[in-house]
Design an enzyme around this catalytic site. Sequence first.
Site, PDB file in Angstrom:
ATOM      1  NE  ARG A 173      75.984  -1.245-121.644  1.00 58.82           N
ATOM      2  CZ  ARG A 173      75.124  -1.290-120.946  1.00 58.82           C
ATOM      3  NH1 ARG A 173      74.060  -1.725-121.071  1.00 58.82           N
ATOM      4  NH2 ARG A 173      75.289  -0.582-119.716  1.00 58.82           N
TER       5      ARG A 173
ATOM      6  NE  ARG B  33      67.010   2.584-114.243  1.00 56.19           N
ATOM      7  CZ  ARG B  33      67.434   3.098-113.220  1.00 56.19           C
ATOM      8  NH1 ARG B  33      66.919   4.354-113.029  1.00 56.19           N
ATOM      9  NH2 ARG B  33      68.594   2.961-112.911  1.00 56.19           N
TER      10      ARG B  33
ATOM     11  CG  HIS C 209      67.909  -4.952-111.016  1.00 52.24           C
ATOM     12  ND1 HIS C 209      68.618  -5.815-111.655  1.00 52.24           N
ATOM     13  CD2 HIS C 209      68.059  -3.676-111.464  1.00 52.24           C
ATOM     14  CE1 HIS C 209      68.998  -4.866-112.707  1.00 52.24           C
ATOM     15  NE2 HIS C 209      68.593  -3.702-112.630  1.00 52.24           N
TER      16      HIS C 209
END
Length: 709
Positions: free
Chosen positions: A588, A399, A459
């Site tokens: 998280r 991204r 990734h």
Amino acid sequence: MNRSRELDPTGHAPLDAGLYTDAPAADPLRDPSLYSNRELSQLDFNFRVLAQAQDPQVPLLERLRYLCISCTNLDEFFEIRAGTLRHAQDLGLVAGPDGLAPSAVLARIHDRAAELVDAQYECWNKVLRPALNQAGVRVLARDNWNPRQAEWLRGYFRDEIMPVLSPLGLDPAHPFPKILNKSLNIVVVVSGRDAFGRDGNLAIVRAPRSLPRIIQVPEEVSGGPTDFVFLSAVLSAFVDELFPGMQVKGAYQFRVTRNSELLVDEEEVDNIALALRDELVGRGYLRAVRLEIADHCPEPIVRTLLENFDLTENAVYRINGPVNLNRAVQVYDLVQRADLKFPPFQPRPLAGIDTMFETVSRGDVLLHHPFDAFTPVLELLRQAADDPSVLAIKQTLYRSGKDSQIVDALVQAARKGKDVTVVVELRARFDEEANLGFADRLQEAGVQVVYGVVGYKTHAKMLLIVRREGRVLRRYVHLGTGNYHAGTARQYTDLGLITAHPDIGNDVHLIFQQLSGLAPQLQLKCLLQSPFTLHGGVLRRIEREIAHALDGRPARIVAKMNALNEERVIRALYRASQAGVQIDLIVRGACTLRAGVPGVSENIRVRSIVGRFLEHSRVYWFGNDGEPELFCASADWLERNLLRRVETCFPILDPAVAARIREEALDNYLGDNLNAWLLQPDGQYLPAARAEGAEPHSAQACLLAKLCA
């Protein structure tokens, strides 16, 4: 299992116990009661986000932003997780480690999501909207419009909204229209006859994407500088003007959420970019998974919508407010009130540099975002593009954001004659279209663009620069836990390492060769890599801590990540706990491990931190009997990351850098008693209680005070 795929590249002796054969079916550590469901755990994370919106200690507009984040997260949950579950249900897939079949999970999702939706709208209607109004930021409900406001809004409707609307009356010649994913719509009940003698019944009014979802009312009209109205309220109020001569008996907003997981059979297509472009065209009209409808909508209309979208009652959510509540985040952007937001901060620049190459030559550089600026990464690329000694640049892009400076620098480097190779992951969810555009632009500039490996998302976050220095070629490397995205580098916590260590540089070089060519399985010196050695490398290090504990030596694991669900890793952690290894996990989001279960995981503690920034860094620390190892990674301990993606996990070899990461990213967070939630044995989270006499401690606030201006 092919043992050769699990070789440890780092030179440590392999610890084979339990790694290469599955545990017997009767293994008590396979008991479904020891595992939470991943989807339900992910859904529960949003209750922790919503708690920030409910916290009066958080600035008011930031509370609004947290509310909107919880709504957006829920949208994405239905688009991806619920959509995937429905697909699994259709295929008849079996239950996971938690023992729940897809149908059972979907039923529980509906109940839990309904609780979340009720909590979101109670927070909006009873807490935030009144508090915002008290602070002079008014989001005006239709019932509260005064005559002047109503008159202006009617004029706005006629001048700005009505010209772009195309209401559709439903009859045999006008069947139910296609409804775009997450678009705002109004179903209207009309009576009477139109000019053609047709009887009125139902009509659909679709709000085009070109219309703003939040309308700011001018101060001279409303009397306040920050007064807003939802588009949905304006449409509902004046929809009768779209049906002159007929009577509008009701108008009810609704929104449908569709599965957004693109399924491209990469082995069956010749060009993945073309195939993905074709899939993107239809993404907004894939299978429906959720219907949000105004809570006062009559049941016959709800049933009509459910039948049209091929949904059942357990997919409908009745909404007491705007169905697109997440759009209220525009109020946050439009209102410039420093007193209602977090104080601004300036990320720390990299001090005392001449050029990035000279700085990195003197020693490894650690960047802890957002507290450290992202600028050094951009500068490294810019200087590489301009430096005549730089011969080649290789980078992964997952991204990058719009108008990416990273892409600008890569284009510039190619135009200046550098050999530039970029591995673009076209399948980065919701960034597919942007990445296709980047790929086209890079190729036009002469960059060699690679789309990764069929069947494995790339990734990994890697940047490699090859520079001639005298008679030798030297490699400079950036490795990170987060994306090459300047925007998220100010919103997410991530770690990045810039190094000229020759072994790390050679490992990264080999991985790039593997991604762009047809290289064999690699024997790396420093890095662990998914899908080959990372999974086994983590398991071996857990087993090593078990061996230390069984021999009476200190044994400890501390790890920070976004999510955890890989079953073999969890079983290894359970065995470690049973052996006496002390384990602290900072997770998280979704965590399917159960902490604190007597006899199984009483030595495992799991905490989730929800604060100003999204926790995104991945750090693994293994005590190793006084010779600790610390790694940073692009991978969570999820099945997909460890087994079905290309990921990198890199050791921190500089003792000073390792000590800083241990202090800032691990110990600091283990001491947080303001933003931490502790996982209970039943899978629920409770806020961390502050010990009597303990000073309040926020990990993120501590880093802001320590590192930022």
